[in-house]
Design a protein around this motif. Structure first.
Motif, PDB file in Angstrom:
ATOM      1  N   SER A 239       0.767  -0.984   0.091  1.00  0.00           N
ATOM      2  CA  SER A 239       0.149   0.085  -0.134  1.00  0.00           C
ATOM      3  C   SER A 239       0.856   1.150   0.088  1.00  0.00           C
ATOM      4  N   THR A 240       2.171   1.088   0.581  1.00  0.00           N
ATOM      5  CA  THR A 240       2.907   2.456   0.740  1.00  0.00           C
ATOM      6  C   THR A 240       3.360   2.666  -0.578  1.00  0.00           C
ATOM      7  N   LEU A 241       3.761   1.505  -1.538  1.00  0.00           N
ATOM      8  CA  LEU A 241       4.030   1.696  -2.743  1.00  0.00           C
ATOM      9  C   LEU A 241       3.062   2.282  -3.598  1.00  0.00           C
ATOM     10  N   LEU A 242       1.779   1.929  -3.476  1.00  0.00           N
ATOM     11  CA  LEU A 242       0.717   2.606  -4.291  1.00  0.00           C
ATOM     12  C   LEU A 242       0.584   3.989  -3.795  1.00  0.00           C
ATOM     13  N   ARG A 243       0.997   4.323  -2.487  1.00  0.00           N
ATOM     14  CA  ARG A 243       0.622   5.707  -2.250  1.00  0.00           C
ATOM     15  C   ARG A 243       1.728   6.600  -2.798  1.00  0.00           C
ATOM     16  N   ASN A 244       3.026   6.002  -2.838  1.00  0.00           N
ATOM     17  CA  ASN A 244       4.066   6.850  -3.552  1.00  0.00           C
ATOM     18  C   ASN A 244       3.719   7.194  -4.876  1.00  0.00           C
ATOM     19  N   ILE A 245       3.116   6.079  -5.659  1.00  0.00           N
ATOM     20  CA  ILE A 245       2.622   6.406  -7.051  1.00  0.00           C
ATOM     21  C   ILE A 245       1.558   7.266  -7.209  1.00  0.00           C
ATOM     22  N   ALA A 246       0.592   7.420  -6.149  1.00  0.00           N
ATOM     23  CA  ALA A 246      -0.597   8.208  -6.302  1.00  0.00           C
ATOM     24  C   ALA A 246      -0.183   9.437  -6.023  1.00  0.00           C
ATOM     25  N   TYR A 247       0.783   9.943  -5.263  1.00  0.00           N
ATOM     26  CA  TYR A 247       1.384  10.948  -4.755  1.00  0.00           C
ATOM     27  C   TYR A 247       2.099  11.507  -5.568  1.00  0.00           C
ATOM     28  N   ARG A 248       2.680  10.688  -6.764  1.00  0.00           N
ATOM     29  CA  ARG A 248       3.771  11.136  -7.695  1.00  0.00           C
ATOM     30  C   ARG A 248       5.184  11.221  -6.798  1.00  0.00           C
ATOM     31  N   GLU A 249       5.211  10.679  -5.750  1.00  0.00           N
ATOM     32  CA  GLU A 249       6.516  10.770  -5.326  1.00  0.00           C
ATOM     33  C   GLU A 249       7.634   9.929  -6.181  1.00  0.00           C
ATOM     34  N   LEU A 250       6.973   9.102  -7.021  1.00  0.00           N
ATOM     35  CA  LEU A 250       7.850   8.487  -7.965  1.00  0.00           C
ATOM     36  C   LEU A 250       7.702   9.279  -9.372  1.00  0.00           C
ATOM     37  N   ALA A 251       8.767   9.261 -10.155  1.00  0.00           N
ATOM     38  CA  ALA A 251       8.439  10.078 -11.246  1.00  0.00           C
ATOM     39  C   ALA A 251       7.784   9.601 -12.470  1.00  0.00           C
ATOM     40  N   VAL A 252       6.361   9.726 -12.174  1.00  0.00           N
ATOM     41  CA  VAL A 252       5.574   9.252 -13.075  1.00  0.00           C
ATOM     42  C   VAL A 252       5.087  10.528 -13.970  1.00  0.00           C
ATOM     43  N   PRO A 253       5.359  10.166 -15.270  1.00  0.00           N
ATOM     44  CA  PRO A 253       4.846  11.663 -16.458  1.00  0.00           C
ATOM     45  C   PRO A 253       3.550  12.264 -15.856  1.00  0.00           C
ATOM     46  N   THR A 254       3.744  13.500 -16.007  1.00  0.00           N
ATOM     47  CA  THR A 254       2.714  14.394 -15.385  1.00  0.00           C
ATOM     48  C   THR A 254       1.510  14.321 -16.185  1.00  0.00           C
ATOM     49  N   TYR A 255       1.380  13.920 -17.546  1.00  0.00           N
ATOM     50  CA  TYR A 255       0.244  13.893 -18.168  1.00  0.00           C
ATOM     51  C   TYR A 255      -0.463  12.620 -18.056  1.00  0.00           C
ATOM     52  N   ILE A 256       0.117  11.749 -17.373  1.00  0.00           N
ATOM     53  CA  ILE A 256      -0.663  10.548 -16.965  1.00  0.00           C
ATOM     54  C   ILE A 256      -1.577  10.806 -15.783  1.00  0.00           C
ATOM     55  N   SER A 257      -2.763  10.582 -16.217  1.00  0.00           N
ATOM     56  CA  SER A 257      -3.800  10.763 -14.930  1.00  0.00           C
ATOM     57  C   SER A 257      -3.808   9.386 -14.008  1.00  0.00           C
ATOM     58  N   ILE A 258      -3.726   9.720 -12.655  1.00  0.00           N
ATOM     59  CA  ILE A 258      -3.754   8.617 -11.866  1.00  0.00           C
ATOM     60  C   ILE A 258      -4.900   8.675 -10.799  1.00  0.00           C
ATOM     61  N   LEU A 259      -5.497   7.529 -10.382  1.00  0.00           N
ATOM     62  CA  LEU A 259      -6.376   7.328  -9.452  1.00  0.00           C
ATOM     63  C   LEU A 259      -6.281   6.375  -8.491  1.00  0.00           C
ATOM     64  N   PHE A 260      -6.342   6.356  -7.141  1.00  0.00           N
ATOM     65  CA  PHE A 260      -5.849   5.540  -6.093  1.00  0.00           C
ATOM     66  C   PHE A 260      -7.206   5.264  -5.461  1.00  0.00           C
ATOM     67  N   VAL A 261      -7.717   3.954  -5.439  1.00  0.00           N
ATOM     68  CA  VAL A 261      -9.002   3.866  -4.629  1.00  0.00           C
ATOM     69  C   VAL A 261      -8.670   3.026  -3.356  1.00  0.00           C
ATOM     70  N   GLU A 262      -8.576   3.692  -2.228  1.00  0.00           N
ATOM     71  CA  GLU A 262      -8.223   3.049  -1.038  1.00  0.00           C
ATOM     72  C   GLU A 262      -9.027   3.269  -0.063  1.00  0.00           C
ATOM     73  N   GLN A 263      -9.488   4.563   0.256  1.00  0.00           N
ATOM     74  CA  GLN A 263     -10.681   4.739   1.486  1.00  0.00           C
ATOM     75  C   GLN A 263     -12.085   4.840   0.731  1.00  0.00           C
ATOM     76  N   GLU A 264     -12.934   4.577   1.614  1.00  0.00           N
ATOM     77  CA  GLU A 264     -14.599   4.958   1.233  1.00  0.00           C
ATOM     78  C   GLU A 264     -14.438   6.586   1.060  1.00  0.00           C
ATOM     79  N   MET A 265     -15.312   7.006   0.169  1.00  0.00           N
ATOM     80  CA  MET A 265     -15.600   8.447   0.077  1.00  0.00           C
ATOM     81  C   MET A 265     -16.528   8.880   1.247  1.00  0.00           C
ATOM     82  N   ALA A 266     -16.371  10.142   1.344  1.00  0.00           N
ATOM     83  CA  ALA A 266     -17.119  10.893   2.175  1.00  0.00           C
ATOM     84  C   ALA A 266     -18.621  11.112   1.860  1.00  0.00           C
ATOM     85  N   GLY A 267     -19.367  10.881   2.966  1.00  0.00           N
ATOM     86  CA  GLY A 267     -20.821  10.846   2.542  1.00  0.00           C
ATOM     87  C   GLY A 267     -21.404  12.329   2.595  1.00  0.00           C
ATOM     88  N   ASP A 268     -22.414  12.618   1.781  1.00  0.00           N
ATOM     89  CA  ASP A 268     -23.007  13.913   2.113  1.00  0.00           C
ATOM     90  C   ASP A 268     -24.602  13.978   1.235  1.00  0.00           C
TER      91      ASP A 268
END
Length: 745
Positions: A239-268
């Motif tokens: 999970s730490t690796l996934l977060r590093n990719i999601a936060y772009r702490e690894l050098a992922v090209p900026t034009y590549i969109s990333i979405l990390f599904v880990e937590q439930e969404m806030a309800g409203d």
């Protein structure tokens, strides 16, 4: 006077000193330098309280990971360029002391600070939204916020603060970590990135977490369009690796969109289907633009339309404005057609239906759903958006078998890149085209699904062991020759040659032996039947809505039952009736007077006091034993050594599950009733739990979606659906899958 800096020179400087830097950053720096030059030219001097080069530009360039030497040279040249502007402005000030014809409009000039590009057809592009979907800015937002505060304070003194527009990078509401993880990437125009290469290749990176090294000199290569399963033991750092990719702490090209599904969404109060549609920010922006343009055209058709100055427009101005609005509307409509906006509602509904939502749920506010269902909504939003790189962390944990089957089918048609952490072998076999094995601070990649990996991995390990043993023999032979002849005058040259060969020989590491994980439940004492049964049990949380009706079941000490059925059918309610946590509204639940039942809840993690140690938790929950006995129970489930004395908050999800299993063992149960016990366990732990349950001589009742686990542990299946509980007549879980999903593989 040269208020406008030489743009070609700036671009040439970048290409010379830092050629690999993103063009968005180049445009940002150009705009920032030009605004700084205009400010200096207008005032005749630089502000002594701020240095645009050192406070803004240098930290930004350094944060992009470019060559420090090149950055220093660039900053030196930029400083000289601003100094030249200041000297020219000072010289002109000395020779021309005439009063200005009009005040300098600092707001108009400074409003352009932090703009990456000019206004586009669908809005204004800034550094945070440039180049396709989301660009994770490498700017240090804290430093940028500090600099913007100084500018704002300066403008406040001049009475023009209200017209100043700060950078959108710092103007947004601050987000906590969970919000940032779950937030869908802002989208400007994802149609512009379709022809770009979207492979992700990062080499030689290290990752640490809380002082613990997760990965060392690791490499990862994700080819666009392939589906990767990330596997490894609990606590290894997946999970730490996934977060590093999601936060772009690894050098992922900026034009590549990333979405990390880990937590439930806030309800409203947002309806479920609307929350899914809102996830596609690009489409939402286009719809807003369409509405705004139509409103503008409507105003132009009024009898006496007014311009921005409040004056009545001439016919020529009206026609020109209508043509401009018409062109913009055509552009917006073309983009809406390109993304098939008219099909969005049906697409969102299809995804929600596949994940188990009824049509009646579509208009329910998101806050009315439980955490598990809001997790499904997060998954639905991600599938609807179709990011370039989708990261999923145990997506099947909150799904029932029908939803798992649907998700497998849906992901097999996924055209973008998928990286999913899962311990469900059947799921990985159906979805993954490649496997990434995280172990020993390294990432090993394999082509094929999990079954292919399992066979290939063992062969690779054998080859590595053969190579290691061959090298050890060669090293021993060389060392023996060296020790024997290095001081012999005739053989000394040969010995020296052997020394050089030994020094140059790459040192191979011995392949890591797989640690065998074992779980162990204490033997249950025999009790005579009847042990546990239900007779004509009916239950409902309200008289109008019955969840279970006329349930009749009988269980003995050798019972091995799996309860399956769709989410919401009452499986967990049935378990709570068995253990006495709920009382039936009609009928009877009989439990033997000496019967001890240990219950594992699927929400067991929420019931742990994370500030306590594992030993402390068992002490509080099940008093009466010594610390040594508690540690022995924990050791039976892999929580050994100092791990049992760590705060539970520091443990991984799998380790927390093991603590809960140790609590079950302390109770010396006759019956184990387990609700989704494999959710947070790694594959080795699932195998260990499977073996432990096979050896356990008491009764076992399981609610699970893990096919392999059910087939290995249980001898019969009960189907909970439509308010009834009945024995399944088929041969096993695969027959059940085919019954509910005829097109399932």
């Amino acid at each position: 006077m040269a208020e406008q800096l030489d743009q070609q020179r700036i671009e040439k400087l970048f290409s010379t000193h830092v050629p690999d830097i993103d063009s968005v950053v180049v445009e940002y720096v150009q705009g920032y330098l030009n605004d700084a030059a205009k400010t200096i030219a207008a005032t005749g001097e630089r502000d002594a309280t701020e240095d645009p080069i050192e406070d803004i530009i240098r930290p930004m360039l350094e944060d992009t990971g470019t060559d420090e030497n090149g950055v220093s040279k660039l900053c030196a040249v930029f400083s000289q360029m601003l100094l030249d502007v200041e000297q020219q402005a000072g010289a002109q000030k000395k020779t021309t002391l005439s009063k200005l014809a009009a005040p300098v409009n600092m707001a108009a000039q400074l409003a352009q600070i932090n703009k990456a590009t000019k206004a586009s057809q669908i809005g204004t592009t800034d550094l945070a939204h440039a180049k396709g979907r989301s660009v994770a800015s490498q700017v240090d937002v804290k430093k940028l916020r500090k600099a913007e505060a100084r500018i704002a304070a300066k403008l406040e003194k001049r009475g023009i603060r209200s017209r100043y527009e700060a950078s959108k990078l710092i103007n947004e509401n601050p987000l906590d970590d969970d919000d940032l993880l779950m937030r869908v990437n802002p989208v400007l125009d994802y149609t512009s990135t379709r022809d770009k290469i979207k492979d992700v290749k990062v080499e030689g990176f290290d990752i640490s977490f809380s002082g613990k090294r997760i990965l060392t000199n690791a490499n990862v290569h994700l080819i666009y369009g392939r589906r990767y399963g990330l596997i490894g033991k609990n606590g290894i750092g997946k999970s730490t690796l996934l977060r590093n990719i999601a936060y772009r702490e690894l050098a992922v090209p900026t034009y590549i969109s990333i979405l990390f599904v880990e937590q439930e969404m806030a309800g409203d109060d947002t309806p479920a289907i609307r929350s899914v549609l809102k996830a596609d920010i690009f489409r939402e922006q286009l719809l807003r633009d369409e509405a705004a343009i139509n409103e503008e055209i409507k105003k132009l058709e009024s009898p006496e339309p007014l311009d921005d100055r409040g004056e009545i427009m001439s016919k020529h101005e009206i026609d020109a404005k209508k043509n401009e609005m018409g062109d913009r509307l055509n552009s917006v409509m073309t983009k809406l057609q390109d993304i098939e906006s008219d099909k969005a509602v049906s697409k969102a509904g299809e995804i929600l239906n596949g994940l188990g939502f009824n049509s009646s749920d579509f208009e329910r506010p998101t806050k009315s759903f439980s955490g598990g269902w809001r997790m499904r909504l997060s998954l639905a939003r991600a599938l609807f958006c179709r990011p370039d790189l989708l990261l999923l962390d145990e997506p099947t944990n909150m799904l029932d078998i029908p939803a798992v089957v649907w998700l497998e089918k849906y992901l097999r048609t996924w055209n973008s890149t998928l990286l999913v952490v899962s311990h469900d072998r059947e799921f990985l076999d159906e979805v993954a085209t490649d496997i990434i094995h995280q172990h020993s601070e390294q990432l090993d990649q394999y082509r094929g699904n999990f079954q292919t990996f399992w066979s290939t991995r063992e062969e690779r390990r054998k080859n590595q062991m053969r190579e290691y043993e061959a090298q050890m023999q060669q090293r021993a032979h060389l060392q023996d020759f060296i020790d024997r002849w290095r001081y012999n005058s005739k053989r000394a040259p040969q010995a020296q040659m052997k020394i050089k060969i030994l020094e140059k020989m790459p040192e191979l590491e011995k392949p890591e032996d797989d640690k065998v994980v074992t779980f162990s439940f204490p033997d249950a004492e025999k009790i005579s039947p009847p042990v546990l049964y239900m007779s004509e049990v009916t239950f409902g949380y309200s008289p109008e809505k019955k969840i279970l009706q006329h349930v009749n079941i009988d269980m003995q000490m050798d019972t091995r039952v799996a309860i399956v059925g769709p989410n919401g059918a009452g499986k967990t309610t049935l378990l709570k009736l068995l253990i006495g946590k709920l009382d039936p509204t009609a009928g009877m639940v009989h439990r033997h007077g000496r019967l001890r039942i240990a219950y594992f809840s699927q929400h067991h993690v929420d019931q742990l006091d994370v500030t306590q140690t594992a030993v402390g938790h068992l002490k509080n929950m099940y008093p009466g034993n010594t610390d040594e006995e508690y540690r022995r129970h924990l050791g039976a489930f892999g929580i050994s050594g100092m791990t049992g004395l760590q705060e539970i908050r520091t443990l991984s999800g799998g380790q927390k599950s093991r603590v809960t299993f140790a609590g079950l063992a302390v109770q010396q149960p006759h019956f184990l009733i387990l609700d989704e016990p494999t959710n947070h366990l790694d594959m080795e732990s699932i195998d260990a739990l499977t073996n432990a349950l096979k050896l356990f001589n008491g009764g076992v009742v399981v609610v699970s979606h893990d096919e392999r686990f059910i087939d290995s542990v249980c001898t019969e299946m009960w189907v909970c659906a439509d308010g009834k509980v009945s024995k399944f007549a088929g041969e096993g879980i695969k027959d059940y899958k085919k019954m509910i999903c005829p097109d399932a593989p």
